[in-house]
Design an enzyme around this catalytic site. Structure first.
Site, PDB file in Angstrom:
ATOM      1  N   HIS A  20     -15.692  -3.172  21.017  1.00  0.00           N
ATOM      2  CA  HIS A  20     -16.749  -2.787  20.084  1.00  0.00           C
ATOM      3  C   HIS A  20     -16.744  -3.719  18.872  1.00  0.00           C
ATOM      4  O   HIS A  20     -17.779  -4.055  18.317  1.00  0.00           O
ATOM      5  CB  HIS A  20     -16.538  -1.340  19.622  1.00  0.00           C
ATOM      6  CG  HIS A  20     -16.665  -0.359  20.745  1.00  0.00           C
ATOM      7  ND1 HIS A  20     -17.744   0.483  20.889  1.00  0.00           N
ATOM      8  CD2 HIS A  20     -15.858  -0.101  21.802  1.00  0.00           C
ATOM      9  CE1 HIS A  20     -17.596   1.218  21.979  1.00  0.00           C
ATOM     10  NE2 HIS A  20     -16.451   0.885  22.540  1.00  0.00           N
ATOM     11  N   ASP A 131     -21.807   1.501  15.084  1.00  0.00           N
ATOM     12  CA  ASP A 131     -21.553   1.568  16.508  1.00  0.00           C
ATOM     13  C   ASP A 131     -22.145   2.895  16.985  1.00  0.00           C
ATOM     14  O   ASP A 131     -21.923   3.942  16.359  1.00  0.00           O
ATOM     15  CB  ASP A 131     -20.048   1.505  16.792  1.00  0.00           C
ATOM     16  CG  ASP A 131     -19.802   1.242  18.266  1.00  0.00           C
ATOM     17  OD1 ASP A 131     -20.189   2.086  19.088  1.00  0.00           O
ATOM     18  OD2 ASP A 131     -19.248   0.179  18.590  1.00  0.00           O
ATOM     19  N   THR A 154     -22.730  -0.858  22.587  1.00  0.00           N
ATOM     20  CA  THR A 154     -22.057  -2.003  23.190  1.00  0.00           C
ATOM     21  C   THR A 154     -21.994  -1.887  24.714  1.00  0.00           C
ATOM     22  O   THR A 154     -21.287  -2.632  25.363  1.00  0.00           O
ATOM     23  CB  THR A 154     -20.635  -2.151  22.604  1.00  0.00           C
ATOM     24  OG1 THR A 154     -19.933  -0.937  22.870  1.00  0.00           O
ATOM     25  CG2 THR A 154     -20.663  -2.411  21.129  1.00  0.00           C
ATOM     26  N   GLN A 365     -10.566 -14.927  27.080  1.00  0.00           N
ATOM     27  CA  GLN A 365     -11.264 -14.569  28.319  1.00  0.00           C
ATOM     28  C   GLN A 365     -12.571 -15.335  28.559  1.00  0.00           C
ATOM     29  O   GLN A 365     -12.855 -15.743  29.672  1.00  0.00           O
ATOM     30  CB  GLN A 365     -11.535 -13.053  28.349  1.00  0.00           C
ATOM     31  CG  GLN A 365     -12.219 -12.623  29.632  1.00  0.00           C
ATOM     32  CD  GLN A 365     -12.241 -11.132  29.847  1.00  0.00           C
ATOM     33  OE1 GLN A 365     -11.209 -10.488  29.897  1.00  0.00           O
ATOM     34  NE2 GLN A 365     -13.435 -10.573  29.962  1.00  0.00           N
ATOM     35  N   HIS A 380     -12.359  -4.331  35.213  1.00  0.00           N
ATOM     36  CA  HIS A 380     -12.546  -2.881  35.072  1.00  0.00           C
ATOM     37  C   HIS A 380     -14.016  -2.544  34.781  1.00  0.00           C
ATOM     38  O   HIS A 380     -14.346  -1.385  34.554  1.00  0.00           O
ATOM     39  CB  HIS A 380     -11.653  -2.375  33.936  1.00  0.00           C
ATOM     40  CG  HIS A 380     -12.093  -2.888  32.585  1.00  0.00           C
ATOM     41  ND1 HIS A 380     -12.307  -4.220  32.304  1.00  0.00           N
ATOM     42  CD2 HIS A 380     -12.381  -2.235  31.425  1.00  0.00           C
ATOM     43  CE1 HIS A 380     -12.697  -4.366  31.046  1.00  0.00           C
ATOM     44  NE2 HIS A 380     -12.756  -3.167  30.490  1.00  0.00           N
ATOM     45  N   ASN A 384     -18.543  -5.776  28.006  1.00  0.00           N
ATOM     46  CA  ASN A 384     -18.370  -7.156  27.517  1.00  0.00           C
ATOM     47  C   ASN A 384     -17.885  -8.050  28.643  1.00  0.00           C
ATOM     48  O   ASN A 384     -18.398  -9.152  28.845  1.00  0.00           O
ATOM     49  CB  ASN A 384     -17.359  -7.210  26.365  1.00  0.00           C
ATOM     50  CG  ASN A 384     -17.875  -6.505  25.135  1.00  0.00           C
ATOM     51  OD1 ASN A 384     -18.767  -6.979  24.460  1.00  0.00           O
ATOM     52  ND2 ASN A 384     -17.319  -5.329  24.853  1.00  0.00           N
ATOM     53  N   SER A 385     -16.897  -7.569  29.390  1.00  0.00           N
ATOM     54  CA  SER A 385     -16.370  -8.377  30.492  1.00  0.00           C
ATOM     55  C   SER A 385     -17.467  -8.650  31.519  1.00  0.00           C
ATOM     56  O   SER A 385     -17.580  -9.763  32.037  1.00  0.00           O
ATOM     57  CB  SER A 385     -15.201  -7.657  31.166  1.00  0.00           C
ATOM     58  OG  SER A 385     -14.138  -7.538  30.252  1.00  0.00           O
ATOM     59  N   ASP A 404     -18.317   4.106  30.498  1.00  0.00           N
ATOM     60  CA  ASP A 404     -19.493   3.552  31.178  1.00  0.00           C
ATOM     61  C   ASP A 404     -19.146   2.687  32.389  1.00  0.00           C
ATOM     62  O   ASP A 404     -20.031   2.258  33.128  1.00  0.00           O
ATOM     63  CB  ASP A 404     -20.288   2.687  30.181  1.00  0.00           C
ATOM     64  CG  ASP A 404     -19.428   1.579  29.582  1.00  0.00           C
ATOM     65  OD1 ASP A 404     -18.213   1.792  29.396  1.00  0.00           O
ATOM     66  OD2 ASP A 404     -19.958   0.483  29.321  1.00  0.00           O
TER      67      ASP A 404
HETATM   68  N1  UDP Z   1     -10.530  -9.913  26.322  1.00  0.00           N
HETATM   69  C1  UDP Z   1      -9.919 -11.051  25.880  1.00  0.00           C
HETATM   70  N2  UDP Z   1      -8.739 -11.405  26.432  1.00  0.00           N
HETATM   71  C2  UDP Z   1      -8.143 -10.709  27.411  1.00  0.00           C
HETATM   72  C3  UDP Z   1      -8.785  -9.539  27.890  1.00  0.00           C
HETATM   73  C4  UDP Z   1      -9.980  -9.171  27.324  1.00  0.00           C
HETATM   74  O1  UDP Z   1     -10.413 -11.745  24.989  1.00  0.00           O
HETATM   75  O2  UDP Z   1      -7.056 -11.100  27.854  1.00  0.00           O
HETATM   76  C5  UDP Z   1     -11.817  -9.526  25.722  1.00  0.00           C
HETATM   77  C6  UDP Z   1     -12.979  -9.696  26.673  1.00  0.00           C
HETATM   78  O3  UDP Z   1     -13.433 -11.035  26.632  1.00  0.00           O
HETATM   79  C7  UDP Z   1     -13.980  -8.687  26.169  1.00  0.00           C
HETATM   80  C8  UDP Z   1     -13.109  -7.600  25.514  1.00  0.00           C
HETATM   81  O4  UDP Z   1     -11.788  -8.147  25.395  1.00  0.00           O
HETATM   82  O5  UDP Z   1     -14.818  -9.278  25.183  1.00  0.00           O
HETATM   83  C9  UDP Z   1     -13.001  -6.340  26.355  1.00  0.00           C
HETATM   84  O6  UDP Z   1     -14.188  -5.643  26.281  1.00  0.00           O
HETATM   85  P1  UDP Z   1     -14.758  -4.794  27.495  1.00  0.00           P
HETATM   86  O7  UDP Z   1     -16.021  -4.172  27.042  1.00  0.00           O
HETATM   87  O8  UDP Z   1     -14.841  -5.626  28.701  1.00  0.00           O
HETATM   88  O9  UDP Z   1     -13.648  -3.721  27.781  1.00  0.00           O
HETATM   89  P2  UDP Z   1     -12.834  -2.649  26.869  1.00  0.00           P
HETATM   90  O10 UDP Z   1     -11.667  -3.351  26.333  1.00  0.00           O
HETATM   91  O11 UDP Z   1     -13.760  -2.149  25.803  1.00  0.00           O
HETATM   92  O12 UDP Z   1     -12.452  -1.611  27.859  1.00  0.00           O
END
Ligand code: UDP
Length: 483
Positions: A20, A131, A154, A365, A380, A384-385, A404
């Site tokens: 977020h 948010d 998000t 990432q 997962h 964002n991923s 989500d």
């Molecule tokens: N991310 C990262 N490095 C890692 C793992 C994740 O920078 O080793 C970042 C990824 O690029 C994304 C965020 O962490 O922008 C994770 O957001 P996402 O919505 O995918 O999942 P959440 O962590 O909210 O479950």
């Protein structure tokens, strides 16, 4: 024009969690780049993890950081996974602080604090962007103080629409589920009539509808309908049919995604996209990737919140080794449900990992996904991923867990056909088979590769000067300046 720019001032209130924090900070940079003043209000705890704060302040003179207590006791671990606790604490404690801050920021004159110091000379606050989950308590405060309020959600448009339709599903008797059959179709979400099954609904739908968590989410979805505009990290060519359904309930929507790509397109330096990390990034994986063959590596990352049992971890590990593919795997130090679950690693896994694996605690990432050695992404399905994977044109293998994620993974597998959905299973033979199906040559993997690359091209177009996200940002900036 110049005068108008100096007069614009927006407060952004992110949820203190990586998935977020990153999009909200991207939005902050995009607004600052347009000359708008942004007050970015974060918890003291996030501030302590946010190492790039000063570099960003130097890069964007109109970016101002404010911090607030999160109401939790000092000895609380504040693990990222305790998001509900952090959210509940903010909700119950922070309103008076926020009210005072909003009142002081909307004043025209400088203010002298109790200690005699003068509060900064900023244009009066015109708007707040919160948010859209956990932070809806701020809508009450904005309404009291008389400030327009926007929400940044998000998630994908499809999962947001699904959340929005939950009260309708309850009314139609589709929720709570009447039996255990998770493959029953969900028919009454407009735009997704033949797509979703019970197992694809947001995770809290599996709870009884009088459960406090279920009730909390329904209240949040009702509250968010009071905001003046919605900002989404998606792009029109990906989700326009669903966006038109959302538009029946939210007349003003700005789709600006993929945020990280729009940021690169508008601002274009390295700091802007890597600045938001709340964890140390291990960059050694980039050198390892350089030594791997084109599209040969499966990248495995479950985001910042998902947790695994040790059994699940071992099943994934065996499956990855058995697939015969090189793999880069993010294993966070807080990824296991119980720290006591850490045991000695079986020898065959150690040997297999040495031969063709790289395990890191956290990686850059976006850069990893863009590396030419990456051929698949076991994810997962956090939004964002997912959108980062789409942007990079990398086929996905989905193992969704919470919130989500189950909706996103269904869209990846059956809606957009840009990956495979491994929902609800992770035994080693399934992992092995699915990794092979995604990465080995064949009609299906070829089709998936083509589809994800079609969307990657559309995403590139969206953030160009004549693209939808670029134009929507211009519109948002104009609208904010007119407030
Ligand atoms: N991310 C990262 N490095 C890692 C793992 C994740 O920078 O080793 C970042 C990824 O690029 C994304 C965020 O962490 O922008 C994770 O957001 P996402 O919505 O995918 O999942 P959440 O962590 O909210 O479950």
């Amino acid at each position: 024009m110049e005068q108008q720019q100096q007069n614009s001032h927006v407060l952004l209130l992110p949820l203190p969690s990586q998935g977020h924090f990153t999009p909200m900070l991207s939005l902050a940079q995009l607004l600052c780049h347009a000359g708008i003043h942004v007050t970015f209000l974060i918890t003291e705890h996030s501030q302590s993890l946010f190492t790039q704060r000063e570099a960003l302040s130097a890069r964007f003179p109109t970016l101002h950081f404010e911090s607030m207590p999160d109401g939790l006791p000092p000895d609380h671990g504040r693990k990222f996974s305790a998001l509900h606790e952090v959210g509940a604490s903010l909700r119950s404690t922070i309103k008076p602080f926020l009210r005072e801050l909003l009142i002081s920021l909307t004043k025209k004159d400088d203010e002298t604090s109790n200690d005699g110091s003068t509060r900064r000379r900023l244009p009066p606050l015109r708007c707040m962007v919160i948010d859209g989950i956990f932070m809806c308590f701020a809508i009450d405060v904005a309404e009291e103080v008389g400030i327009p309020i926007f929400a940044l959600r998000t998630t994908s448009a499809c999962s947001f629409w699904c959340y929005t339709c939950i009260p309708d599903l309850i009314q139609q008797g589709q929720l709570p589920f009447q039996d255990e059959d998770m493959d029953q179709p969900i028919r009454d979400i407009p735009g997704m009539e033949s797509l979703l099954r019970r197992r694809d609904l947001p995770s809290f739908c599996k709870m009884p509808i009088d459960h406090p968590t279920f009730k909390f989410f329904v209240e949040e979805f009702e509250a968010i309908t009071r905001v003046s505009a919605l900002i989404l990290n998606t792009f029109d060519d990906l989700e326009s049919p669903i966006l038109s359904h959302i538009a029946t309930r939210f007349p003003k929507i700005y789709t600006l995604g993929p945020f990280h790509a729009l940021l690169k397109s508008r601002i274009g330096d390295d700091l802007s996209s890597s600045a938001s990390s709340l964890r140390h990034q291990d960059r050694r994986c980039m050198t390892w990737l350089d030594s791997q063959q084109l599209r040969s590596v499966i990248f495995v990352s479950f985001g910042s919140l998902v947790k695994l049992t040790r059994v699940q971890l071992l099943e994934f590990w065996h499956g990855l080794i058995d697939s015969g593919r090189p793999f880069l795997w993010v294993v966070r130090s807080d990824m296991l449900w119980s720290e006591q679950e850490a045991h000695a690693t079986p020898v065959e896994l150690e040997v297999g990992t040495k031969e063709r694996g790289f395990i890191a605690e956290w990686v850059p990432q976006e850069e990893v996904l863009a590396h030419k050695a990456i051929g698949g992404f076991l994810t997962h399905s956090g939004w964002n991923s997912t959108i980062e994977g789409i942007w990079a044109g990398v086929p996905m293998l989905c193992w969704p867990q919470i919130a989500d994620q189950p909706v996103n993974s269904r869209w990846v597998g059956e809606g957009w056909k840009i990956g495979l959905d491994m929902k609800d299973t992770c035994d080693r033979s399934t992992v092995e088979k699915m990794v092979r199906a995604l990465m080995e040559e064949g009609d299906r993997s070829e089709q998936i590769f083509k589809s994800v690359n079609t969307f990657a091209k559309l995403a590139r177009h969206a953030v160009r000067e004549d693209g939808s996200s670029y134009k929507n940002l211009e519109k948002l900036i104009d609208d904010v300046k007119k407030l």
